[in-house]
Design an enzyme around this catalytic site. Structure first.
Site, short mmCIF file in Angstrom:
data_model
loop_
_atom_site.label_atom_id
_atom_site.label_comp_id
_atom_site.label_asym_id
_atom_site.label_seq_id
_atom_site.Cartn_x
_atom_site.Cartn_y
_atom_site.Cartn_z
N PHE A 235 -12.49 -7.78 12.74
CA PHE A 235 -11.25 -8.10 11.70
C PHE A 235 -10.71 -7.07 11.08
O PHE A 235 -11.86 -6.70 10.30
CB PHE A 235 -11.45 -9.30 11.42
CG PHE A 235 -10.24 -9.81 10.36
CD1 PHE A 235 -9.22 -10.14 11.05
CD2 PHE A 235 -10.26 -10.07 8.87
CE1 PHE A 235 -7.95 -10.57 10.23
CE2 PHE A 235 -9.30 -10.42 8.29
CZ PHE A 235 -8.08 -10.67 8.68
N GLN A 236 -9.52 -6.54 11.13
CA GLN A 236 -9.14 -5.63 10.46
C GLN A 236 -9.97 -4.23 10.24
O GLN A 236 -9.72 -3.29 9.35
CB GLN A 236 -8.93 -6.21 8.58
CG GLN A 236 -8.00 -7.20 8.61
CD GLN A 236 -7.94 -7.37 7.07
OE1 GLN A 236 -8.37 -7.15 6.34
NE2 GLN A 236 -6.50 -7.68 6.85
N GLU B 2 0.76 -1.29 -0.06
CA GLU B 2 0.08 -0.14 0.22
C GLU B 2 0.91 1.31 -0.14
O GLU B 2 0.50 2.29 -0.58
CB GLU B 2 -1.10 0.09 1.20
CG GLU B 2 -2.19 -0.87 1.02
CD GLU B 2 -1.79 -2.28 1.47
OE1 GLU B 2 -0.67 -2.75 2.14
OE2 GLU B 2 -2.87 -3.06 1.79
N MET C 209 23.17 10.52 4.74
CA MET C 209 23.04 11.90 5.35
C MET C 209 23.21 11.80 6.74
O MET C 209 23.62 12.63 7.62
CB MET C 209 21.83 12.39 5.05
CG MET C 209 21.42 13.62 5.41
SD MET C 209 22.42 15.11 4.77
CE MET C 209 21.55 15.75 3.33
N LYS D 93 -18.05 -1.49 4.30
CA LYS D 93 -18.22 -2.51 3.62
C LYS D 93 -19.72 -2.50 3.10
O LYS D 93 -20.17 -2.60 1.90
CB LYS D 93 -17.95 -4.10 4.21
CG LYS D 93 -17.92 -5.16 2.99
CD LYS D 93 -17.11 -6.17 3.46
CE LYS D 93 -17.09 -7.39 2.41
NZ LYS D 93 -16.48 -8.40 2.89
#
Lengths: 578, 158
Positions: free
Chosen positions: A133-134, A71, A491, A183
Site C-alpha cells: 500500500f502506497q 505536497e 500566454m 518506515k
C-alpha cells in the site's frame, strides 16, 4: 507566523546536546541531523510511511514544520525558501502519492539548480518491491530530476547520508537531493553519531581555476569592440553579484540578464540592457546579434534565450564562465571556456582586467535603450497588466521579493519590475511550472520574515495551488498575492493568436472562480480592481495591511507580451508591435 | 566503425548505478551500442565499458555528464590506438551429427572452443574483437545457428 528560529546554532551548549550519542530511532536522528544542518523550517505533509517522523516531531519545540495543503505546495514553498535565502529548502512527504506529488516541484528545482533536500517515506524494507500500500519507486521516478538520491537501507547510515545530502545539494552546481527513508529505518534505533567531516570520492564541487583560461578571456575582452555579457542564475547561486558589478564597471561591457539572473545585476545600472531572448528587449537582442564577444556568466544558453541557434550571435566569439563543465559547449561552440565558481573567477579577473574598446558600441547601445524602451499601449480607461506591474514597481522601489507563476504575467513582471538585489526574483525559469507562484512566496516569506514578498500570478496558475492561501491565513504570512486576471490562459492565447491564426482552443477561464470570495473563504483579505484608479487604491490598502492580502486585478485578455521572437526564428526577427 | 567511441567508467558497486547511467543515456538521447560491467581491481568498485556511436563534440558532453553522477568516480574516453578490446560470444548450433566434423574444423580454424556437445546441439565459445566475432558468426550461420549471446565489448588502455 514569525518563523524565528527557535534554536541558536551558535549556542554551543545546544549543539552539544544535539550531538549527544543517545540511543534514538531513525526519526529522531533525522530531526537532530536537520537541526544540526541549520534547518529552521521544514515544509511537509504526513502520511503512513512517515508516521514515526511526525511522531518524533510531536512536542519537539526546536523543530519548525509547516503543514501545507498539498505536497506540491510543500515542495514549491521549500524551493521559494531556498531561492530567497540561498540555504537548502527542506521538504517532507510520505511514500507513494506523497512522493509522486513532489515530482513537478523536484523537476522545477532541478532545472533551476536550486539546493533542496527532499525527504520521502517508503514502505518498510521488507515490503519494498511487493506493491505494498502506497508503495512507489520514488528513487526510480526521481532519478532523472535529482542531483543525487539515496534510499536508506540501514539506520546506521542515516546521519552520514543526511550530511552528504546537504553537502551535495549546496555545493558545485546546486540541486535537489532526495533521501528515501523506509518506515522501519525511521523506527529502528541506534546510537546517534553525526559525522564531523565527510569525503565523497570523485566529487569535486569546486574545480581548480585554470589561469590560462582566465588570461585568454581577459585578452579577448581587451581586444573586443562589441562585447556583451549574458548574466544568468549562476551569478546569484554563486553570490557573485558584487564581483559582477565590479567586473562590469572595470570592463565597461553592457549586460543582459536572463530571467533567472535578473536580480544578479542592478537593473538601473547604465550598462544594464534588460532581459534577452523570446521576450527580451530590443537593445539586448540587437546587442547579442551584433556582438563580437559574447560572455555568458552563469547562463546556459537556454533555447528561450538563444531562439534559433543557427543564427544566434552570428558574429560573436563565445566565452562561458560556469561551474558545471558539461554546460560549457553543450548548446553552442565556445572559444573561451572558463570553468570555476563564478565568484572566484570574477574575483580573480577583477584583479587585472582591462576595459574593452567599446566606447562607440556603448554609445550605440545607449541610443537603442532610449529609442526602443519596453513599452505598452497605456489607456486611461482600461487597466493594463503592464500598468499593474509598473505600479507595483514604483510603490516598492524594486525592494520587494517577487515570486511569479508562469505565463504572460511572468514575462511582464520580468520586464517591468526593476530588480536591485540578488534573490529578489523567484520564478520557475527552466521548467515553467504553473502553480509555483503562491507556495514559493510562502517559503520566501518564511525565509525572510522582514521583507515584503509579492506573489504575482495569472488567473490560471493561481488555481493550481490556491489551497495554500490557507497557510497564509493560519500562520499570518503577510504575502501580497497579486492576480493579473485576464480570464484566459494568456500566454497560450497569445501563441494561438500569433502562430495558430487566432484559433483559440481551450483557453477560456472566465467564470471559474471569484478570487475575492475565495480569499475570504480561506480567511485572507480579498480586494479587486477593474480600473486604474481602483488599482492604485486597493494596492495602497494591500501594502498597508499587516497580514496576507489577495488582490484581483481584472485586465483585458487581448494584451500580448512584446517584443516577441517566434520559435524557429532568430533574435534579429523581433515582433515589436501587436 | 568510425564514430564508435569506447568509454570506461569506474563506479561504485551500488544498487541503481546501472540505472543512473542508462537513464542518463536515455534522457539525453545518447546512443549505447553495448555496456559491460563487472568487478574492478578495487573491492566495492565496478568497471563499466560503454560503446557509443557519436561525433567528437558529443562524446565530450557524454563524458562530462557521466562525471556528474555521484557514483561515477572516473569516466574516460579510451584512445582507439592505445586500447585493446575484446568480447565473448556463446554460439549454439542446431546440427545433425553428420556435420559435426565440418563445424569442428571451422571452430579449430577460428581458434574458438567447443563448450558442449549434445545429441543435436553444440555450444561454441569465441573470444575476440567485434569484427572477429562477426566473422565467426557469419561462417557458422549456414550450419544452423540457433542462439547467439554476446557479452558486449570490454576494453582497456595499454
Amino acid at each position: 507566523m514569525r518563523m524565528e528560529s527557535k534554536m541558536n546554532l551558535f549556542n554551543e551548549e545546544y549543539r552539544e546536546k544535539l550531538l549527544q550519542s543517545d540511543y534514538i530511532n531513525g526519526s529522531e536522528i533525522l530531526l537532530r541531523s536537520l537541526l544540526l544542518e541549520g534547518v529552521d523550517c521544514v515544509f511537509g505533509y504526513p502520511g503512513g510511511a512517515v508516521l514515526y517522523i511526525y511522531d518524533a516531531m510531536h512536542g519537539n519545540k526546536d523543530f519548525n514544520h509547516v503543514l501545507t495543503r498539498h505536497e506540491q505546495g510543500a515542495i514549491h514553498a521549500a524551493d521559494g525558501y531556498a531561492r530567497a535565502t540561498g540555504k537548502p529548502g527542506v521538504c517532507l512527504a510520505t511514500s507513494g502519492p506523497g512522493a509522486t506529488n513532489l515530482v513537478t516541484g523536484i523537476a522545477t528545482a532541478y532545472m533551476d539548480s536550486v539546493p533542496m533536500i527532499i525527504i520521502t517515506g517508503n514502505v518498510a524494507t521488507s515490503a519494498i518491491g511487493s506493491d505494498a500500500f502506497q508503495e512507489a519507486d520514488t528513487i526510480g521516478i526521481t532519478m532523472p530530476i535529482t542531483k543525487h538520491s539515496y534510499q536508506v537501507r540501514d539506520v546506521e547510515d542515516l546521519p552520514r547520508i543526511i550530511r552528504e545530502a546537504f553537502y551535495i545539494a549546496s555545493t558545485g552546481r546546486k540541486g535537489p537531493v532526495l533521501i528515501d527513508i523506509p518506515k522501519d529505518v525511521s523506527s529502528n534505533k541506534t546510537n546517534f553519531k553525526y559525522p564531523e567531516e565527510i569525503e565523497i570520492r570523485g566529487y569535486q564541487p569546486n574545480p581548480q581555476l585554470d589561469m590560462r583560461q582566465v588570461e585568454n578571456l581577459l585578452k579577448a575582452i581587451e581586444e573586443a569592440k562589441r562585447p556583451v555579457i549574458i548574466a544568468g542564475a549562476g551569478v546569484v547561486h554563486s553570490g557573485a553579484h558584487e564581483e559582477l558589478l565590479e567586473f562590469v564597471n572595470k570592463t565597461q561591457i553592457p549586460v543582459t540578464t536572463t530571467l533567472l539572473g535578473l536580480d544578479g545585476f542592478p537593473s538601473g545600472h547604465p550598462l544594464s540592457m534588460g532581459m534577452p531572448g523570446m521576450h527580451g528587449t530590443y537593445t539586448a537582442n540587437t546587442a547579442i546579434q551584433n556582438s563580437d564577444l559574447l560572455i555568458s556568466i552563469g547562463a546556459r544558453f537556454d533555447d528561450r534565450v538563444t531562439m534559433k541557434l543557427d543564427g544566434f550571435a552570428p558574429n560573436a566569439k563565445i566565452a562561458h564562465l560556469d561551474i558545471d563543465r558539461s554546460e560549457i559547449g553543450k548548446n553552442i561552440k565556445t572559444e573561451f571556456p572558463c570553468l570555476g565558481d563564478i565568484k572566484a573567477v570574477l574575483a580573480l579577473a577583477n584583479g587585472t582586467v582591462k576595459p574593452a574598446q567599446s566606447d562607440e558600441w556603448i554609445n550605440q547601445i545607449m541610443k537603442n535603450k532610449q529609442k526602443f524602451p519596453l513599452k505598452y499601449q497605456d489607456d486611461d480607461q482600461v487597466l493594463k497588466p503592464q500598468y499593474v506591474i509598473e505600479m507595483i514597481n514604483e510603490t516598492t522601489g524594486g525592494e520587494a521579493i517577487i515570486t511569479t507563476d508562469v505565463g504572460q504575467h511572468q514575462m511582464w513582471a520580468a520586464q517591468f519590475y526593476k530588480f536591485n538585489h540578488p534573490r529578489s526574483i523567484i520564478t520557475s525559469g527552466g521548467l515553467g511550472t504553473m502553480g509555483f507562484g503562491l507556495p514559493s512566496a510562502i517559503g520566501a516569506q518564511i525565509g525572510n520574515p522582514n521583507r515584503l514578498v509579492i506573489s504575482i500570478n495569472g488567473d490560471g496558475g493561481m488555481q493550481m495551488c490556491a489551497q495554500e492561501l490557507a497557510i497564509c491565513a493560519i500562520h499570518n504570512i503577510p504575502v501580497k498575492v497579486v492576480i493579473i486576471n485576464n480570464q484566459v490562459l494568456g500566454m497560450v492565447r497569445q501563441w494561438q493568436e500569433i502562430v495558430y491564426e487566432e484559433r483559440y482552443s481551450h483557453i477560456d477561464l472566465s467564470g471559474s472562480v471569484d478570487f475575492v470570495q475565495l480569499a475570504k473563504a480561506y480567511g485572507v483579505k480579498g480586494l479587486q480592481a477593474k480600473t486604474k484608479e481602483e488599482a492604485r487604491c486597493v494596492w495602497k490598502e494591500a501594502l498597508e495591511t499587516q497580514g496576507p492580502v489577495l488582490i484581483d486585478f481584472v485586465v483585458p485578455k487581448e494584451e500580448v507580451v512584446l517584443p516577441m521572437v517566434l520559435q524557429g526564428t532568430t533574435l534579429s526577427e523581433m515582433k515589436m508591435e501587436g | 566503425m568510425e564514430n564508435q567511441k569506447t568509454i570506461s567508467l569506474l563506479v561504485k558497486d551500488h544498487p541503481g548505478v546501472m540505472q543512473r547511467i542508462t537513464s542518463l543515456f536515455t534522457r539525453r538521447g545518447y546512443n549505447m551500442e553495448s555496456i559491460t560491467v563487472g568487478p574492478s581491481e578495487e573491492t566495492g568498485l565496478s568497471r563499466i565499458t560503454i560503446i557509443t556511436i557519436c561525433d567528437e563534440s558529443q562524446v565530450d558532453q557524454i563524458i562530462f555528464q557521466l562525471q556528474k553522477l555521484m557514483e561515477v568516480f572516473e569516466a574516460t574516453l579510451l584512445r582507439p590506438k592505445k586500447t585493446v578490446t575484446s568480447e565473448l560470444a556463446f554460439i549454439k548450433m542446431n546440427v545433425e551429427p553428420n556435420r559435426y566434423g565440418e563445424i569442428l574444423n571451422l571452430v579449430e580454424k577460428n581458434h574458438a572452443t567447443v563448450l558442449d556437445i549434445g545429441s543435436k546441439t553444440m555450444i561454441i565459445q569465441a573470444v575476440g574483437d567485434t569484427e572477429r566475432i562477426d566473422e565467426i558468426v557469419a561462417q557458422l550461420t549456414p550450419y544452423g545457428l540457433c542462439q547467439l549471446s554476446r557479452t558486449g565489448v570490454m576494453a582497456m588502455e595499454k
